[in-house]
Design a protein around this motif. Structure first.
Motif, short mmCIF file in Angstrom:
data_model
loop_
_atom_site.label_atom_id
_atom_site.label_comp_id
_atom_site.label_asym_id
_atom_site.label_seq_id
_atom_site.Cartn_x
_atom_site.Cartn_y
_atom_site.Cartn_z
N ARG A 450 -40.75 -42.89 -37.46
CA ARG A 450 -41.21 -43.82 -38.50
C ARG A 450 -42.73 -44.02 -38.40
NH1 ARG A 450 -42.72 -48.90 -38.56
NH2 ARG A 450 -42.17 -49.17 -36.37
N VAL A 451 -43.21 -44.27 -37.18
CA VAL A 451 -44.65 -44.51 -37.00
C VAL A 451 -45.45 -43.27 -37.40
CG1 VAL A 451 -46.47 -44.97 -35.30
CG2 VAL A 451 -44.32 -46.25 -35.20
N ILE A 452 -44.99 -42.11 -36.99
CA ILE A 452 -45.72 -40.88 -37.32
C ILE A 452 -45.64 -40.60 -38.84
CG2 ILE A 452 -45.87 -38.37 -36.98
CD1 ILE A 452 -44.91 -38.79 -34.14
N GLY A 453 -44.45 -40.70 -39.38
CA GLY A 453 -44.25 -40.37 -40.80
C GLY A 453 -45.08 -41.25 -41.72
N ILE A 454 -45.02 -42.56 -41.52
CA ILE A 454 -45.78 -43.48 -42.38
C ILE A 454 -47.27 -43.36 -42.08
CG2 ILE A 454 -46.12 -45.91 -43.02
CD1 ILE A 454 -43.38 -44.83 -43.86
N GLY A 455 -47.60 -43.28 -40.79
CA GLY A 455 -49.00 -43.16 -40.40
C GLY A 455 -49.65 -41.92 -41.00
N ALA A 456 -48.89 -40.82 -41.03
CA ALA A 456 -49.44 -39.57 -41.55
C ALA A 456 -49.80 -39.69 -43.03
CB ALA A 456 -48.45 -38.43 -41.33
N VAL A 457 -48.93 -40.33 -43.80
CA VAL A 457 -49.20 -40.50 -45.24
C VAL A 457 -50.45 -41.36 -45.43
CG1 VAL A 457 -48.35 -41.52 -47.38
CG2 VAL A 457 -46.80 -40.21 -45.94
N LYS A 458 -50.53 -42.44 -44.69
CA LYS A 458 -51.69 -43.33 -44.84
C LYS A 458 -52.96 -42.59 -44.45
CE LYS A 458 -49.59 -47.86 -44.09
NZ LYS A 458 -49.75 -49.16 -43.43
N TYR A 459 -52.91 -41.91 -43.31
CA TYR A 459 -54.13 -41.27 -42.81
C TYR A 459 -54.58 -40.14 -43.73
CZ TYR A 459 -57.60 -39.62 -39.52
OH TYR A 459 -58.79 -39.26 -38.95
N GLY A 482 -55.90 -30.85 -36.04
CA GLY A 482 -56.72 -31.15 -37.21
C GLY A 482 -56.90 -32.64 -37.38
N ASN A 483 -57.55 -33.00 -38.47
CA ASN A 483 -57.86 -34.40 -38.73
C ASN A 483 -56.64 -35.12 -39.31
OD1 ASN A 483 -59.19 -36.78 -39.10
ND2 ASN A 483 -60.58 -36.04 -40.69
N THR A 484 -55.67 -35.40 -38.44
CA THR A 484 -54.40 -35.99 -38.90
C THR A 484 -54.04 -37.19 -38.02
OG1 THR A 484 -53.07 -34.68 -37.36
CG2 THR A 484 -53.50 -33.71 -39.52
N ALA A 485 -53.14 -38.03 -38.53
CA ALA A 485 -52.66 -39.16 -37.72
C ALA A 485 -51.98 -38.68 -36.43
CB ALA A 485 -51.72 -40.03 -38.56
N PRO A 486 -51.10 -37.66 -36.50
CA PRO A 486 -50.47 -37.22 -35.24
C PRO A 486 -51.49 -36.80 -34.18
CG PRO A 486 -49.26 -36.33 -37.09
CD PRO A 486 -50.47 -37.01 -37.66
N TYR A 487 -52.58 -36.16 -34.58
CA TYR A 487 -53.60 -35.76 -33.60
C TYR A 487 -54.21 -36.98 -32.92
CZ TYR A 487 -57.97 -33.93 -31.64
OH TYR A 487 -59.02 -33.63 -30.81
N LEU A 488 -54.53 -38.01 -33.69
CA LEU A 488 -55.11 -39.23 -33.10
C LEU A 488 -54.09 -39.91 -32.19
CD1 LEU A 488 -57.00 -41.02 -36.02
CD2 LEU A 488 -57.72 -39.07 -34.67
N LEU A 489 -52.85 -39.99 -32.67
CA LEU A 489 -51.80 -40.63 -31.86
C LEU A 489 -51.58 -39.87 -30.56
CD1 LEU A 489 -49.29 -41.58 -34.70
CD2 LEU A 489 -50.55 -43.17 -33.24
#
Ligand code: ARG
Length: 604
Positions: A450-459, A482-489
């Motif tokens: 959930r955190v990754i999925g929603i975070g990815a759309v926002k980011y 790359g410049n994605t939410a999963p990379y930052l997380l």
């Protein structure tokens, strides 16, 4: 480092002014002292750069390098400057490169570690004129009984982040949902409701409309095709505007139904926003006309009341009007926006007493806001020192570059889009777990995806320059690279891993002496200390993608440091010094993710 930059700038200014006075050129100070010190164009040149000697060379008609030599000499004699700066080096035709002292940078790192805002100063610390303000952010703002589409999703995500950045800086923020809950379309909706359910709507609360969007489409079709339905719809509008009890009840029913659907999305996205729909400004519409008439701005043109806009023409080159009242006496979108703007700047209790209003909508409404702002200015509704901004954004497209659609060619429902992202994040996670032969509980899997999925759309949305269109791709936004939410997380998870393995307390980090030797440590330090500058620039220019770009660079810098510099294997002082960089990276990253509305993870 904005506080240091400010101190440094002040010292430079004093010396510049003195120099100008001595040379009988005092009057040019106002013109040339802005942007006296800038960020260095290249990292290896130092931290900052001052180009004033090139400007002075034109004024004094002397060689800029010669001027620089004298200027630097005077600068170096200044105590404050010599305390802050390592070196003042003259480069090229006469630039001055400024490098801050190592101990100054280390003190900054220490102080940012203690600061709950990771070094971002409150607004009143930097400039008096920018002290605590009341900022209204008008965002999301879907329309009752209509689809909340990806445009509203963009507005919601961008508006939420902008609000959070202002809050972080200590401003008071009012988030307003300017829902389209009033207007002629309600006539046809209520008429349809009456026809379908019961003529007198006795049990109005019990009516359930399963699909409001379908309901809207069906009533629109009847409105366009049936004369009698159209007539009754028009009468219904009048009834509604007069406040007929039953019509109001029906209107409320429709609004409630929509609200439930909107709220579901806000809950998934964790958005707080205050609903204040267009209907709120209804009582103020008439006086907008009167006020404009009094101020002699209103012109009657072909029966409609309008204001002609400066500098705006139609295709034929004729001046373009903003219509404030239609021929039939009805008010429109612009009238409501004018009433809203005036109310928001008005003093309490009949207003919000705002200093700045920010409107987040798609680019297609740019002309609407240019018109509204211009009329408001002419009418003197924007007080001095107050500001209005339209924050436009581009379209969301499919990877084919066309409007985002489902495979069947339908518009994508936001609910489905978000759950699809979570579903794909879960598939990726399960694959990863299998490859690593890792076992995790169902709860972990559910929450992480959930955190990754929603975070990815926002980011994915926030990391784009909002002005351009962007292509929506689940593959790209969910990628670990790359410049994605999963990379930052993932970077955050790495730091949590280090934390789990070390037994230092925060007190250790704060009390021991800190030392740095490695080039990659200094690179990371300098990157970390740029955080406040990024936040302040967003407050000014309202471009959240700058934060994303910064975070991407920060994570890359951190990961290089992590890969090449030993941390836990080191002896005490060195280890603590390096752990403190991990701690500040973690703090900056967590806070930034919060600003972007993305939850943090300790493991993934
Ligand atoms: N309801 C509008 C729409 O769906 C957006 C409203 C934006 N806010 C405003 N004050 N006009 O496009």
């Amino acid at each position: 480092m904005q506080v240091i930059l400010k101190e440094l700038t002040k010292s430079f200014e004093v010396i510049l002014l003195k120099n100008l006075i001595e040379n009988g050129k005092k009057e040019v100070f106002e013109k040339i002292h802005k942007n006296l010190i800038n960020q260095s164009s290249k990292e290896e040149f130092g931290d900052y750069q001052c180009n004033i000697c090139l400007v002075l060379s034109k004024i004094y008609k002397r060689n800029p390098r010669e001027i620089a030599i004298t200027f630097v000499q005077i600068l170096k004699e200044n105590k404050k400057i010599s305390n802050l700066c390592e070196d003042l080096e003259i480069a090229g035709p006469g630039f001055i490169n400024i490098k801050l002292k190592n101990n100054i940078l280390i003190e900054e790192i220490k102080s940012n570690l203690q600061c709950p805002r990771a070094g971002v100063p409150l607004s009143n610390k930097i400039s008096k004129s920018n002290s605590k303000k009341k900022v209204i952010v008008d965002f999301s703002s879907p329309n009752i009984a209509k689809e909340m589409h990806v445009g509203h999703l963009r507005s919601t995500i961008i508006g939420d982040t902008i609000s959070k950045i202002f809050e972080l800086r200590g401003h008071s923020v009012l988030r307003l949902n300017h829902i389209g809950d009033w207007g002629t379309q309600f006539g046809m909706l209520i008429t349809q409701l009456k026809d379908l359910y019961s003529r007198d709507l006795k049990e109005i609360e019990n009516i359930k409309i399963s699909d409001l969007v379908e309901f809207y489409k069906a009533s629109k079709k009847r409105f366009d095709n049936e004369k009698e339905f159209q007539k009754r719809s028009r009468e219904e509008v009048v009834k509604l505007q007069k406040g007929d009890t039953q019509s109001i009840e029906a209107w409320k029913l429709l609004c409630n139904q929509s609200r439930k659907e909107f709220d579901e999305i806000y809950k998934t996205l964790n958005i707080t926003i205050k609903e204040r729909g267009e209907s709120f400004y209804n009582p103020y519409l008439k006086s907008i006309i009167q006020d404009l008439k009094c101020k002699k701005i209103l012109i009657e043109d072909q029966g409609a009341k309008c204001v002609f806009l400066d500098g705006m023409t139609n295709k034929e080159g004729n001046p373009l009007p903003l219509i404030i009242q239609k021929k039939d006496g009805g008010f429109n979108y612009a009238t409501t926006d004018l009433a809203a703007l005036r109310y928001r700047f008005n003093k309490e209790p009949n207003g919000d007493n705002a200093n700045r209003i920010i409107y987040v909508t798609d680019h297609g409404q740019a002309n609407h806001f240019i018109g509204v702002f211009q009329v408001a200015k002419k009418a003197n509704w924007i007080p001095e020192d107050c500001e209005v901004n339209h924050v436009p954004f581009g379209l969301v497209q499919g990877i084919d570059g066309k409007k985002l659609k489902t495979r069947e060619g339908d518009t994508i429902r936001l609910k489905d889009l978000l759950s699809e992202s979570v579903k794909r994040a879960k598939e990726d996670l399960l694959k990863r777990l299998e490859n690593e032969s890792r076992f995790e509980s169902d709860e972990f899997i559910l929450n992480t995806s959930r955190v990754i999925g929603i975070g990815a759309v926002k980011y994915a949305d926030l990391s784009q320059n909002r002005i351009t269109n962007y292509q929506f791709s689940f593959e790209k936004m969910l990628s670990l690279n790359g410049n994605t939410a999963p990379y930052l997380l993932y970077t955050l998870v790495r730091i949590s891993g280090i934390n789990r393995k070390n037994n230092m307390t925060e007190e250790d980090i704060n009390s021991k002496s800190i030392e740095y030797s490695h080039d990659l440590e200094w690179k990371l330090i300098r990157k970390l200390l740029k955080f406040d500058e990024v936040i302040i620039s967003i407050e000014k220019d309202l471009m959240p993608n700058r934060l994303c770009n910064y975070l991407f660079e920060l994570c890359q810098t951190f990961n290089r440091f992590y890969d090449q510099v030993p941390i836990l294997k080191e002896q005490k002082e060195k280890k603590i010094s390096r752990l403190s960089l991990c701690a500040l990276t973690e703090k900056t990253l967590k806070l930034s993710l919060e600003l972007l509305g993305i939850e943090s993870l300790e493991r993934m």
